[in-house]
Motif scaffolding. Structure first.
Motif, short mmCIF file in Angstrom:
data_model
loop_
_atom_site.label_atom_id
_atom_site.label_comp_id
_atom_site.label_asym_id
_atom_site.label_seq_id
_atom_site.Cartn_x
_atom_site.Cartn_y
_atom_site.Cartn_z
N SER A 381 0.82 -1.22 0.00
CA SER A 381 0.00 0.00 0.00
C SER A 381 0.85 1.26 0.00
O SER A 381 0.45 2.30 -0.53
N ALA A 382 2.04 1.18 0.60
CA ALA A 382 2.94 2.35 0.62
C ALA A 382 3.88 2.29 -0.58
O ALA A 382 4.56 1.27 -0.79
N GLY A 383 3.89 3.33 -1.35
CA GLY A 383 4.80 3.40 -2.49
C GLY A 383 6.22 3.68 -2.05
O GLY A 383 6.44 4.25 -0.98
N ARG A 384 7.18 3.28 -2.88
CA ARG A 384 8.59 3.54 -2.56
C ARG A 384 9.14 4.60 -3.49
O ARG A 384 9.02 4.52 -4.70
N LEU A 385 9.74 5.62 -2.88
CA LEU A 385 10.43 6.68 -3.61
C LEU A 385 11.86 6.67 -3.10
O LEU A 385 12.09 6.74 -1.89
N ARG A 386 12.83 6.58 -4.02
CA ARG A 386 14.22 6.41 -3.58
C ARG A 386 15.14 7.39 -4.29
O ARG A 386 15.00 7.63 -5.49
N ILE A 387 16.06 7.95 -3.51
CA ILE A 387 17.13 8.80 -4.07
C ILE A 387 18.44 8.06 -3.82
O ILE A 387 18.80 7.78 -2.68
N ARG A 388 19.15 7.76 -4.91
CA ARG A 388 20.45 7.07 -4.79
C ARG A 388 21.53 7.96 -5.38
O ARG A 388 21.40 8.44 -6.50
N VAL A 389 22.60 8.16 -4.63
CA VAL A 389 23.71 9.01 -5.06
C VAL A 389 24.96 8.15 -5.16
O VAL A 389 25.22 7.31 -4.29
N ARG A 390 25.73 8.34 -6.21
CA ARG A 390 27.01 7.64 -6.32
C ARG A 390 27.98 8.51 -7.10
O ARG A 390 27.57 9.34 -7.94
N ALA A 391 29.26 8.32 -6.80
CA ALA A 391 30.31 9.04 -7.52
C ALA A 391 30.68 8.24 -8.77
O ALA A 391 30.82 7.02 -8.73
N ASP A 392 30.81 8.94 -9.87
CA ASP A 392 31.16 8.32 -11.15
C ASP A 392 32.33 9.10 -11.74
O ASP A 392 32.16 9.97 -12.58
N GLY A 393 33.55 8.78 -11.26
CA GLY A 393 34.72 9.55 -11.68
C GLY A 393 34.62 10.96 -11.13
O GLY A 393 34.44 11.18 -9.92
N ASP A 394 34.72 11.96 -12.02
CA ASP A 394 34.58 13.35 -11.62
C ASP A 394 33.12 13.80 -11.62
O ASP A 394 32.83 14.97 -11.35
N MET A 395 32.22 12.89 -11.93
CA MET A 395 30.81 13.23 -12.02
C MET A 395 30.05 12.65 -10.83
O MET A 395 30.50 11.72 -10.15
N LEU A 396 28.88 13.22 -10.59
CA LEU A 396 28.00 12.77 -9.53
C LEU A 396 26.71 12.28 -10.18
O LEU A 396 26.12 12.98 -11.01
N SER A 484 9.37 4.35 -12.64
CA SER A 484 10.26 5.18 -13.46
C SER A 484 11.52 5.49 -12.68
O SER A 484 11.53 5.51 -11.45
N ALA A 485 12.61 5.73 -13.42
CA ALA A 485 13.88 6.13 -12.82
C ALA A 485 14.46 7.28 -13.63
O ALA A 485 14.60 7.17 -14.85
N ILE A 486 14.76 8.38 -12.97
CA ILE A 486 15.33 9.55 -13.61
C ILE A 486 16.72 9.78 -13.01
O ILE A 486 16.86 9.85 -11.79
N THR A 487 17.72 9.87 -13.87
CA THR A 487 19.10 9.99 -13.41
C THR A 487 19.67 11.35 -13.81
O THR A 487 19.61 11.74 -14.98
N LEU A 488 20.18 12.07 -12.83
CA LEU A 488 20.88 13.33 -13.05
C LEU A 488 22.38 13.06 -12.97
O LEU A 488 22.85 12.47 -12.01
N ARG A 489 23.11 13.48 -13.99
CA ARG A 489 24.56 13.31 -13.99
C ARG A 489 25.19 14.69 -14.00
O ARG A 489 24.99 15.48 -14.93
N LEU A 490 25.95 15.00 -12.94
CA LEU A 490 26.45 16.36 -12.73
C LEU A 490 27.93 16.33 -12.40
O LEU A 490 28.43 15.38 -11.79
N PRO A 491 28.65 17.40 -12.77
CA PRO A 491 30.05 17.51 -12.31
C PRO A 491 30.07 17.80 -10.82
O PRO A 491 29.22 18.53 -10.32
N GLN A 492 31.04 17.21 -10.11
CA GLN A 492 31.13 17.47 -8.68
C GLN A 492 31.66 18.86 -8.38
O GLN A 492 31.35 19.45 -7.35
N SER A 493 32.49 19.40 -9.27
CA SER A 493 33.09 20.71 -9.05
C SER A 493 33.00 21.52 -10.33
O SER A 493 33.17 20.99 -11.43
N LEU A 494 32.70 22.80 -10.18
CA LEU A 494 32.65 23.70 -11.33
C LEU A 494 33.90 24.56 -11.45
O LEU A 494 34.13 25.20 -12.47
#
Length: 762
Positions: A381-396, A484-494
């Motif tokens: 009955s309870a839906g699952r919403l998940r945020i997963r963070v991982r380092a991918d080289g210089d990207m997040l 659904s899964a939506i992935t944001l890929r971002l640089p860790q430092s600007l």
């Protein structure tokens, strides 16, 4: 320190610590509804008790009164005298009131109508009488300078800081100590507080960190120039050495009088000593330059690390927000956050928070079903919403996924047509992935009505723009009925970025190394035409081949038989960009475009200084990929008005993928078969408007398949087009004899020729 100064200092520290403490309290309150309720209740009780003691010592009686009443409710909930859901709601609302009081010194001291109403509501829930606003014993304001314990904040260089609190002794909460003891204790505590702050960390303005980052980058460039100058100095000294050798050889050949022999020998000795001294200088100077460069690189890394802020800084507010949205819609949601301790550049924090807020709201509103619907589907009955963070080289990489209803590509196509974003033929030609990516279109919303949560057509397009403005990308995967899964890929430092430097003519351009998949030489045999656009085979898949120079509107391009190219990725899209040469891969200090010449220019993200004095223009890969998609996409005039059902028969997976995409681009649907035998069975069991067939296939080749189709009742009238790499007149004749209605050569296949052939046959 005088009384008023100390009072202001303590109040400021209390507000800062309490804001973070409130966040922890709210997270603990939300955990009261989970299996770990006992541990959460203990943590909340400790934090409330500490806040109550601090507030009363500082004369903030209303905050102390609220904390006291909240403690009573928490105790009643643990004893079973108050319902957990009621207690949770009341405690969260009490946190909101305390947050308001922290910004209102007068209200924090004497209370407000809202705070008094909340105290009464808490008292009613706990069964206790409302505590007096002054508590057990409120100290006078003049007692503030002799507070026995001061909240100590470890003000880290991240903003906002994570507090480290040294709690007051238990005796300090119940009653103030004698004056002399208080004075001594205060002096001791104040000394240790300042020492702790000095020894651990200090608060630094973010603008100072920005300046340090730019300075570190400039120093790195200058040290690289020092290495270049050292190499030049070594070359000059080697030239002097060679000149000395020539002089000595010449002296040996000449008949030098004895009177000059001694002078010549002294000159020869001086030349050898000069050569040895020069060698030692070059070695010491080189070692010093390398050490300096290494230290500066380390300093730049430390500055970049200092700019990182734990994502928990913004993530801690999400459980409360998700719960409130879910309750407003009658839904149950479990929010799971993984690896929130990873850091992101402070300047990106606000944009990351805004993007994730949109995703979480959409996940609750559009993604998750109501409890009744979920039970009917066999889900919890309870839906699952998940945020997963991982380092991918210089990207997040930040992934937000749910186990909800998923996205229906056909429904998305219908919405796009209804809103006038696409024509029916354009919508029909979209692949499943392209249909799902319609959610990124500005103005797109599947909601018919406008609510507080959605329906305005503003949301996912904002997420995409924010992420791409930071040099990142957004990817989306959805399965109907499964989530659904939506992935944001971002640089860790600007501030500092590792880039690949390439050359176009005499100019140097940089691309973020995180976006570069490979570098290659484009061989003539690897080139092909797909969708009427030049492509190259990369790892077995056709990839759009585009000249970077013409794309940017500058010099440079395909000047060689085997030109160098950079394969870049943005989301799920790849492109091979032809350049004139490669320079190097290095870490550079990114500077925003200054002046009117480059500011706001397309495709440009910033600039970086190089050691040879040149300026490298850093390219914005999302803009480049948008332009690549525009120029590489087939533009077909006069598409067939009828949507056909096509059977494609080919044993090559790559050929099937490219030919299928080509047919779909014309607005038709495609079924695939891996050989002639499978194709014939499908043609018998299902109705098709057109059949496309390769020639060379196992089990049943294309000519035999065509003959069998043309001799079968009910299939003879279905047009058959042979697609083959065989281009001789003999092969064409064999196709005609087998009964094929058209014969197209794969190497010459383009979107126009295929469209004209299909229109003619259908």
């Amino acid at each position: 320190m005088d009384t008023e100064s100390l009072k202001r200092s303590l109040l400021s520290k209390f507000q800062e610590v309490s804001a973070d403490r409130l966040q922890k309290i709210q997270l603990g309150i939300l955990d009261l509804e989970k299996p770990t309720a006992d541990q959460a209740a203990d943590e909340v009780a400790r934090e409330l008790h500490t806040m109550k003691g601090e507030a009363r010592m500082l004369g903030l009686a209303a905050i102390g009164q609220l904390a006291h009443a909240a403690e009573d409710v928490l105790r009643a909930e643990r004893d079973g005298r108050a319902a957990t859901e009621v207690a949770t709601d009341l405690l969260l609302r009490a946190c909101d009131i305390i947050s308001d009081l922290l910004e209102d010194n007068e209200g924090a001291q004497s209370g407000t109508s809202s705070s008094q109403e909340m105290v009464e509501a808490l008292a009613a829930a706990s069964g206790h009488a409302p505590p007096p606003i002054g508590g057990v014993k409120a100290p006078s304001r003049t007692a503030i300078p002799t507070v026995p314990a001061v909240p100590v904040v470890e003000a880290t260089i991240e903003e906002p800081a994570e507090p480290v609190y040294v709690p007051p002794p238990a005796a300090a909460v119940s009653a103030p100590p004698p004056a002399r003891a208080a004075k001594a204790e205060h002096a001791h505590e104040e000394g240790h507080s300042h020492k702790a702050l000095a020894d651990r960390s200090i608060r630094v303005n973010v603008e100072v960190l920005d300046s340090l980052g730019l300075l570190a980058g400039d120093l790195l460039v200058e040290s690289a120039r020092g290495r270049l100058r050292a190499a030049e100095a070594e070359a000059l000294l080697q030239r002097f050495s060679r000149l000395g050798d020539r002089f000595l050889r010449l002296a040996d050949l000449l008949d030098v009088p004895n009177v000059l022999r001694n002078d010549l020998e002294r000159i020869e000795g001086d030349l050898h000593m000069l050569r040895d001294d020069a060698f030692r200088f070059v070695r010491r100077n080189g070692d010093g330059i390398e050490t300096l460069h290494g230290n500066l690189s380390m300093m730049a890394d430390h500055v970049a690390e200092a700019r990182l802020v734990p994502l928990s800084t913004v993530f801690d507010a999400f459980p409360r927000a998700v719960r409130d949205i879910a309750r407003a819609q009658g839904k149950e949601v479990d929010l799971v956050i993984e690896n929130a301790d990873l850091g992101v550049d402070r300047s990106m924090l606000a944009d990351v928070r805004d993007a994730l807020v949109h995703l979480l709201r959409n996940g609750v509103d559009h993604g998750l079903e109501t409890p009744d619907d979920r039970r009917m589907l066999g889900k919890p009955s309870a839906g699952r919403l998940r945020i997963r963070v991982r380092a991918d080289g210089d990207m997040l990489s930040i992934e937000v996924d749910d186990d909800g209803r998923g996205m229906d590509p056909q429904k998305l196509r219908e919405v796009a047509v209804r809103k006038g974003l696409l024509t029916e033929s354009q919508a029909a030609a979209l692949s499943e992935r392209e249909a799902i990516e319609l959610v990124f279109r500005a103005g797109f919303s599947t909601r018919q009505e406008i609510t507080d949560i959605s329906g305005r057509g503003v949301g996912m397009d904002v997420v995409k723009k924010k992420v791409e403005s930071l040099g990142g990308s957004v990817g989306i995967v959805s399965r109907l009925g499964r989530g659904s899964a939506i992935t944001l890929r971002l640089p860790q430092s600007l501030a500092l970025m590792k880039v690949l430097l390439v050359r176009l003519g005499d100019d140097v351009y940089g691309m973020p190394a995180a976006d570069v998949v490979a570098v290659m030489r484009v061989k003539p045999e690897d080139r092909m035409e797909v969708f009427g656009t030049l492509a190259v085979k990369h790892r077995g898949k056709p990839t759009a081949l585009v000249g970077l120079g013409p794309l940017l509107g500058v010099n440079g391009g395909n000047r060689f038989d085997k030109p160098p190219a950079v394969v870049v990725r943005h989301g799920d899209d790849l492109a091979a960009l032809v350049v004139d040469g490669f320079v190097d891969e290095r870490e550079v200090a990114v500077k925003p475009c200054g002046g009117e010449f480059l500011k706001g220019a397309a495709f440009i993200a910033g600039t970086a200084a190089l050691e040879d004095g040149r300026i490298a223009v850093l390219l914005h890969v999302p803009d480049i990929m948008t332009e690549v998609r525009r120029v590489a996409r087939p533009v077909t005039q006069g598409q067939s008005a009828k949507r056909l059902r096509v059977l494609l028969v080919d044993d090559s997976p790559i050929a099937r993928a490219t030919e299928s995409a080509l047919v779909k681009a014309l607005g038709h649907t495609v079924d695939e078969a891996q050989d002639g035998e499978e194709g014939y069975l499908k043609a018998q069991s299902q109705a098709y408007d057109l059949i496309l067939s390769d020639v060379q296939m196992p089990r049943l080749d294309g000519f035999s398949l065509t003959r069998r189709l043309k001799s079968t009742a009910g299939l003879a009238r279905v047009p058959v087009i042979i697609l083959s790499s065989l281009a001789s007149p003999e092969d064409r004749r064999r196709g005609a004899e087998a009964g094929a209605d058209a014969y197209l050569v794969k190497g010459e296949l383009g979107v126009e020729s295929l469209a004209q052939t299909i229109d003619r046959l259908t």
